[in-house]
Design a protein around this motif. Structure first.
Motif, PDB file in Angstrom:
ATOM      1  N   GLU A 156      -8.444  16.558 -99.068  1.00  0.00           N
ATOM      2  CA  GLU A 156      -8.342  17.982 -99.371  1.00  0.00           C
ATOM      3  C   GLU A 156      -6.999  18.543 -98.899  1.00  0.00           C
ATOM      4  O   GLU A 156      -6.378  19.379 -99.579  1.00  0.00           O
ATOM      5  N   GLU A 157      -6.529  18.099 -97.709  1.00  0.00           N
ATOM      6  CA  GLU A 157      -5.226  18.566 -97.221  1.00  0.00           C
ATOM      7  C   GLU A 157      -4.097  18.097 -98.142  1.00  0.00           C
ATOM      8  O   GLU A 157      -3.152  18.847 -98.442  1.00  0.00           O
ATOM      9  N   VAL A 158      -4.181  16.853 -98.589  1.00  0.00           N
ATOM     10  CA  VAL A 158      -3.144  16.314 -99.480  1.00  0.00           C
ATOM     11  C   VAL A 158      -3.102  17.097-100.779  1.00  0.00           C
ATOM     12  O   VAL A 158      -2.020  17.418-101.315  1.00  0.00           O
ATOM     13  N   GLN A 159      -4.288  17.441-101.302  1.00  0.00           N
ATOM     14  CA  GLN A 159      -4.328  18.213-102.548  1.00  0.00           C
ATOM     15  C   GLN A 159      -3.703  19.599-102.351  1.00  0.00           C
ATOM     16  O   GLN A 159      -2.991  20.124-103.225  1.00  0.00           O
ATOM     17  N   GLY A 160      -3.941  20.205-101.179  1.00  0.00           N
ATOM     18  CA  GLY A 160      -3.330  21.507-100.917  1.00  0.00           C
ATOM     19  C   GLY A 160      -1.810  21.415-100.811  1.00  0.00           C
ATOM     20  O   GLY A 160      -1.078  22.277-101.337  1.00  0.00           O
ATOM     21  N   LEU A 161      -1.310  20.357-100.147  1.00  0.00           N
ATOM     22  CA  LEU A 161       0.134  20.179-100.049  1.00  0.00           C
ATOM     23  C   LEU A 161       0.742  19.860-101.401  1.00  0.00           C
ATOM     24  O   LEU A 161       1.872  20.289-101.712  1.00  0.00           O
TER      25      LEU A 161
END
Length: 478
Positions: free
Chosen positions: A53-58
């Protein structure tokens, strides 16, 4: 061998208990490992989902503004309390931005998920420690984490990870909790095995000891009952009831054997005396004929006695070839009364019957007639000559769900209640002189017949005399 039986049972029970405890311990260990590994896998999956989820936000920030926006988002998120691991490095691995100060060598050279957890240090944690080098092992540097490494289009490196300290602590807590719970369960199992198993073995020993005494011939012995009401007590109570029944049957068999030896001795002695008298001296044909007729009469009485014994035994055992059907008791009473009227008249006994219409029961006509004949015969025989005006009455009536057939006389009766209870036993004759003919089986046969018909036979005081009640369960077709 019998004296070693309890020790053998203890050894076998102890071995089985030890085997069960070993299996329990093995299952407990396997459960601890399974639950711990399951918890670790679940936490790892949750951690990976969070990182994704963090990677998708970045990735969305990078798509909006490129490297400047990505650097700004990384700096912003890395400063938040409890933040994940963020690292932005140049193509050579030089850290440019993020909250990671140092990282285990070789981690940034591979794209994708790290195969194993790696060590790292955050900013501010290196004070007072020497900087990590390639010669240091992973366990010597900071914390452990997992991460995903990505190569940007300009060959810069982006790493997003999560510290494993919290999942590892959670896994340790679960492992310790499970081990503590299972240790307490194991300790409780040991206590239960010791106290409950020991109690069960002691109870089995006492049952075995009592069984040996009983098998040695002491039929008065009984299995111990602790009063706890458990399975052992219920088993002991059932076996004690069975032993009491066996003892009662043995006593009855002994009593019957003694009575047979006593009561049949007299007719057999008469038979021998007649035969001896017929052979001694000079006898005429008439003398021989008289002796043979007496011998036949005595033999017939013996045969009737043995037939009565066999019939009583079959009826009391619940086995009889006799069939049952709908029987009109009024007709049976009429036939038996008609049969005994001449006998009563000859002995000067008043005899009458009171029958209220047809009364139908389920039974065997011949057996009921035989039992009623025995009772009426006794009533006439023992009332004749005992009072000035002897009288015998037979009544038949229905009271509720029961049909009551009653034979009453005004003779001497049986005043004592204990004697009335004994009167239905085999070969019991309350007449001390035994001047009246009979074998003492009439009431015993009547009682067996009533038991066969699921009825009852009661001897009641007549005031004066005796009243014999035959109670039949009523028929629905009556």
């Amino acid at each position: 061998m019998a004296f070693r039986l309890p020790a053998i049972m203890k050894t076998t029970a102890a071995r089985l208990s030890a085997l069960y405890l070993l299996l329990f311990a093995l299952c407990a260990v396997l459960l601890v490992f399974y639950m711990t590994s399951l918890s670790a896998r679940m936490l790892m999956v949750q951690t990976q989902e969070t990182i994704n989820e963090e990677v998708q936000g970045l990735a969305r920030g990078y798509q909006r503004g490129g490297i400047p926006v990505l650097v700004r988002v990384v700096e912003q998120r890395s400063r938040q309390p409890g933040a994940n691991l963020y690292l932005l490095a140049d193509p050579n691995g030089q850290i440019l931005s993020g909250n990671v100060q140092s990282i285990q060598p070789g981690v940034l050279q591979r794209e994708g998920w790290t195969e194993l957890p790696f060590s790292y240090e955050r900013y501010g944690e290196a004070a007072g420690r020497r900087q990590s080098t390639e010669a240091e092992t992973p366990t010597e540097v900071g914390h452990n984490a997992i991460a995903v490494v990505l190569r940007l289009p300009n060959q810069m490196i982006l790493m997003v990870g999560r510290d494993l300290g919290e999942p590892e602590r959670f896994r340790d807590v679960i492992q310790r909790s499970l081990m503590l719970a299972l240790a307490m369960m194991g300790f409780g199992a040991l206590l239960i095995w010791y106290f409950v198993g020991r109690r069960a073995l002691k109870h089995i020993d006492s049952v075995s000891e009592a069984s040996r005494r009983i098998m040695a011939g002491d039929l008065s012995g009984r299995l111990p009952v602790t009063g706890a009401g458990d399975e052992f007590d219920r088993l002991s109570e059932n076996l004690n009831a069975m032993l009491a029944r066996i003892a009662h049957l043995n006593d009855g068999l002994k009593q019957v054997s003694d009575n047979i030896a006593h009561d049949l001795k007299t007719p057999l002695t008469r038979l021998r005396n007649r035969a001896e008298a017929a052979l001694s001296g000079k006898k005429t044909g008439a003398d021989y004929r008289e002796a043979l007729e007496g011998t036949i009469a005595e033999s017939d009485q013996l045969i009737r006695t043995f037939n009565a014994i066999l019939m009583i035994s079959r009826l009391e055992a619940g086995y009889s070839a006799e069939s049952t059907d709908k029987v009109d008791l009024a007709a049976v009473v009429h036939d038996v009364v008609e049969l005994y009227e001449p006998v009563a008249e000859e002995l000067g006994v008043g005899f009458e019957a009171s029958v209220a219409g047809p009364v139908v029961v389920n039974g065997n006509r011949e057996l009921i007639a035989q039992a009623l004949s025995n009772i009426i015969d006794n009533a006439i025989k023992y009332s004749a000559g005992s009072v000035e005006k002897p009288h015998v009455g037979v009544t038949l009536q229905r009271e509720g769900d029961e049909v009551r057939l009653q034979v009453s006389d005004n003779g001497l009766g049986i005043p004592d209640e204990g004697d009335r209870a004994r009167a239905t036993e085999r070969f019991v004759r309350l007449e001390k002189s035994r001047s009246q003919p009979g074998s003492g089986l009439g009431l015993s046969l009547a009682k067996a017949v009533m038991k066969f018909h699921n009825g009852r036979l009661d001897l009641l005081p007549g005031n004066p005399g005796l009243s014999v009640l035959m109670g039949f369960p009523g028929s629905k077709d009556a």
